[in-house]
Design an enzyme around this catalytic site. Structure first.
Site, short mmCIF file in Angstrom:
data_model
loop_
_atom_site.label_atom_id
_atom_site.label_comp_id
_atom_site.label_asym_id
_atom_site.label_seq_id
_atom_site.Cartn_x
_atom_site.Cartn_y
_atom_site.Cartn_z
N ASP A 10 0.95 -1.13 0.06
CA ASP A 10 -0.07 0.06 0.23
C ASP A 10 0.95 1.25 0.02
OD1 ASP A 10 -2.53 -1.26 -0.18
OD2 ASP A 10 -2.66 -1.80 1.92
N LYS A 51 -12.35 -7.48 9.48
CA LYS A 51 -11.92 -7.49 8.40
C LYS A 51 -11.42 -8.95 8.20
CE LYS A 51 -9.96 -5.29 4.46
NZ LYS A 51 -9.16 -6.54 3.77
N GLU A 86 -17.57 -13.19 2.99
CA GLU A 86 -16.21 -13.75 3.13
C GLU A 86 -16.04 -14.99 3.21
OE1 GLU A 86 -14.30 -11.20 2.22
OE2 GLU A 86 -12.31 -11.80 2.65
S1 IVH Z 1 -17.09 -4.82 2.56
C1 IVH Z 1 -17.78 -2.13 -1.09
N1 IVH Z 1 -16.76 -6.14 4.87
O1 IVH Z 1 -11.78 -6.96 2.31
C2 IVH Z 1 -17.68 -3.20 0.26
N2 IVH Z 1 -15.33 -6.44 3.02
O2 IVH Z 1 -10.43 -4.89 1.15
C3 IVH Z 1 -16.64 -4.14 0.07
N3 IVH Z 1 -13.24 -7.95 3.74
O3 IVH Z 1 -12.73 -7.34 -0.98
C4 IVH Z 1 -16.31 -5.17 0.91
N4 IVH Z 1 -13.87 -8.51 5.59
O4 IVH Z 1 -12.85 -9.51 0.55
C5 IVH Z 1 -16.24 -5.96 3.62
N5 IVH Z 1 -16.29 -7.05 6.82
C6 IVH Z 1 -16.07 -6.75 5.68
C7 IVH Z 1 -14.95 -7.56 5.13
C8 IVH Z 1 -14.32 -7.31 3.84
C9 IVH Z 1 -13.11 -8.57 4.80
C10 IVH Z 1 -12.47 -8.07 2.40
C11 IVH Z 1 -13.35 -8.34 1.22
C12 IVH Z 1 -13.15 -7.23 0.37
C13 IVH Z 1 -11.76 -6.64 0.78
C14 IVH Z 1 -11.37 -5.33 0.46
#
Ligand code: IVH
Length: 690
Positions: free
Chosen positions: A39, A117, A177
């Site tokens: 990043d 996450k 996920e």
């Molecule tokens: S929201 C537009 N919620 O993180 C909304 N993503 O860096 C997009 N991920 O592609 C996703 N935990 O694979 C969301 N609680 C969570 C998440 C999550 C893991 C992953 C997901 C996404 C990536 C983005």
């Protein structure tokens, strides 16, 4: 201060580096840098590109959403684009995010739904009439791989739904996920080790590899879990993430218990700190928290920029670091002769593992960081990714230390002088008889995605090469002649030899694509092998092509073309191919491999004007290029299609004057979905001008 030329050089280097990281990550499923480092570099590149807009390049990694189109899953379009999240590492950035949201939603109360996450793979599930209809991976965000059969094997994913009274809709999508718990990961890895197979690197890679297995029975053997975090439907207005989480739970989806509604950045910060401490107590890996605006109406007002929503942000825990002594720098030689330096470290505990070795990339990386043997260095490990050296503790450097000198001679017993190409940072050993390369070439040939020869792993190859039974890939098919000698050796029993010989025999039925990929021609990866097999049909045809002929093939660039011609110019390679032919390996494409979408646009040219609403210009360009088309920067007679968004510029007028087909955004998306260019050629599209 760096002068302009240095900054420009840096920009080009970052593009190269990040492209390589993306390639490793998306194509080989490995990460060679920590997320933090990635990043950092990505943002540095964004800054430099903003400083030098004249150096705009549609091929820059900042302009791409790398796609995962490698295996032969059917592609299908997402009903709603599958976006990614902007990553941050500091509270200051969360404060800035909060301020941005408040500016765009003046005088409104804002609540954030903060979720863990999960370190897994995102999946989109579409339900029609209460039934799971399709499961798609993210892919390039617009089109994903149809992995429905594999999703059916995941127990956590409901296949039939009872809709609650207050949510009567015909169609909806759930995003979430897929992941594997650390416990299940360890169990599977133990089995791998028992079977003398290479262990998987981490739960996320194993999850992603499992989802992409073509055999769903295999998927059933690997326990995957799922957390739902997003609900989408056109059939009714949804209220908030918190109420959606409740709805999802009632419908039978696993929803994570630790999501929390926060009213302020302060509360978010406390939650971030709490999980920094507690994350290791969870049975699965998380790599941060996701902070999302709770109200769906507010989310819709905020909308999206580029490939990120404005209403959510990810806070990532930076990778763990440790300090240790750099005892030595050793070398590995890859199958193409690349010599890679490896840091040998005083063992140190990092992220619950003992780290003894770390990657050093190449000579430039060592020089830039001025790593010296004897230095105390910082080693970093993000999640379970391969550790990496990130810096030196200069305060502890011994005054007697000397700058590191990269070797100039191959470390193998043949001691061949190394070669360095201008423009490349790597050193190569170009001796085809280098035993280190031979081992790696055989490993590549026998690997799963090439000839998939079971029981011919790293250890047995090492032994067979050392004993002189294998000097090249063709020798594999003569191993049966050495059965008696092998039987006399320690550790080689009748049964294991028979297993190996049967696996070798079985590999003879592998299709041409696998054989071509297995030959290990530099730059000819799986995708290139697929394209070549489809276009050229046989090794005999391929051998006759000049670099110019090869360059004419879609997606085959100068580097691949030259490498192929060089490969066939080497009599040793021809001899190996002739031997492989005599063992009846398949050297021609048997049936039409045209079942993938690699080049359905087949050199068609596109140009975009005006603002597109459902995807960015770069995403659209990527889509065209990924399907074999080209993107032009101005209107000319050679242009096939002009795609027109809102407020088009003068290009539209010019295109109409030249009688060029004009597509609306919808026409364009339909085309990408229908993948039928022939039909399109026969019609005249002018809907954008109606
Ligand atoms: S929201 C537009 N919620 O993180 C909304 N993503 O860096 C997009 N991920 O592609 C996703 N935990 O694979 C969301 N609680 C969570 C998440 C999550 C893991 C992953 C997901 C996404 C990536 C983005």
């Amino acid at each position: 201060m760096m002068d302009k030329n240095n900054l420009i050089a840096k920009l080009y280097n970052l593009r190269k580096e990040i492209t390589e990281y993306d390639r490793q990550y998306y194509i080989q499923n490995t990460s060679i840098v920590s997320d933090f480092e990635y990043d950092k570099k990505y943002h540095e590149l964004l800054d430099l590109e903003a400083q030098f807009p004249e150096l705009y390049d549609p091929d820059s990694p900042t302009q791409r959403v790398p796609s995962d189109k490698i295996l032969s899953f059917k592609k299908s379009a997402h009903n709603y684009p599958m976006l990614s999240l902007q990553n941050t590492y500091t509270i200051e950035e969360i404060i800035a995010f909060d301020q941005r949201c408040r500016q765009l939603l003046p005088n409104q109360e804002i609540k954030y739904f903060v979720e863990l996450k999960f370190d897994g793979v995102s999946l989109s599930l579409r339900y029609i009439n209460n039934k799971l209809n399709i499961a798609l991976t993210r892919g390039d965000g617009l089109t994903g791989d149809d992995v429905t059969l594999n999703a059916l094997q995941i127990k956590d994913i409901p296949k039939l739904i009872h809709l609650p009274k207050d949510f009567q809709v015909n169609e909806f999508e759930v995003r979430g996920e897929v992941f594997m718990t650390r416990h299940n990961f360890t169990l599977l890895n133990n089995k791998q080790l028992e079977a003398n197979l290479k262990p998987f690197s981490n739960p996320r890679n194993l999850t992603s590899g499992t989802l992409k297995l073509l055999d769903s029975n295999e998927v059933a053997k690997r326990p995957l879990n799922f957390f739902a975090y997003y609900l989408l439907t056109n059939d009714t207005q949804l209220i908030s993430l918190q109420s959606n989480a409740h709805l999802l739970e009632t419908m039978g989806f696993p929803v994570n218990e630790y999501s929390k509604l926060c009213n302020s950045v302060n509360e978010i910060k406390q939650y971030i700190d709490e999980w920094q401490e507690r994350r290791d107590t969870l049975p699965y890996n998380i790599d941060g928290l996701v902070i999302k605006i709770n109200s769906i109406e507010q989310q819709q007002k905020l909308g999206y920029i580029s490939r990120f929503p404005r209403w959510a942000i990810a806070f990532k825990y930076s990778a763990e670091q440790a300090e240790t002594k750099l005892l030595d720098i050793t070398y590995q030689v890859g199958r193409t002769g690349i010599v890679s330096p490896v840091a040998e470290l005083e063992p140190v505990e990092l992220a619950e593992t003992i780290v003894k070795r770390a990657t050093l990339n190449n000579e430039d990386f060592i020089k830039e960081n001025d790593f010296r043997i004897g230095d105390y260095v910082y080693v970093e490990k993000g999640g379970e990714i391969i550790p990496k050296l990130v810096g030196v503790n200069f305060e502890k450097r011994s005054p007697a230390s000397k700058p590191f000198e990269f070797i100039k001679i191959c470390p193998c017993e043949k001691q061949t002088p190394l070669t360095k190409y201008p423009e490349e940072s790597a050193y190569y050993c170009l001796n085809p008889e280098c035993p280190w390369q031979i081992r790696k070439r055989i490993e590549h040939f026998a690997s799963r995605n090439a000839m998939n020869i079971e029981f011919l792993g790293e250890k047995s190859i090492d032994e067979l090469v050392s004993l002189g039974f294998l000097s090249n890939i063709a020798d594999i098919y003569e191993l049966h002649k050495h059965k008696a000698s092998l039987l006399k050796l320690d550790g080689w029993q009748e049964k294991s030899i028979n297993n190996l010989l049967n696996a070798i025999e079985k590999s003879k039925t592998k299709p041409f694509i696998n054989v071509l990929f297995g030959l290990g021609i530099r730059y000819v990866g799986e995708t290139a092998a697929k394209i070549l097999a489809k276009e050229v049909r046989s090794i005999n045809n391929l051998m006759e092509l000049s670099t110019d002929d090869l360059r004419k093939i879609n997606q085959i660039g100068d580097k691949i073309a030259e490498s192929i011609v060089n490969f066939f110019a080497n009599p040793l390679n021809i001899e190996i191919i002739n031997r492989l032919k005599s063992y009846n390996l398949i050297f021609h494409a048997e049936k039409d491999t045209d079942n993938n979408s690699i080049s359905f646009l087949d050199g068609k040219t596109f140009l975009f004007t005006g603002e597109l609403s459902s995807l960015t210009r770069n995403e659209a360009s990527n889509l065209v290029e990924a399907n074999g088309g080209k993107v032009f920067s101005s209107v000319s007679k050679k242009l096939d299609f002009l795609v027109v968004g809102e407020n088009p510029g003068s290009k539209l007028q010019k295109a109409l004057e030249l009688n060029i087909s004009v597509l609306s955004e919808k026409d364009f998306l339909d085309l990408m979905n229908s993948q039928n260019i022939k039909e399109l050629n026969e019609q005249h599209f002018d809907s954008a001008t109606k």
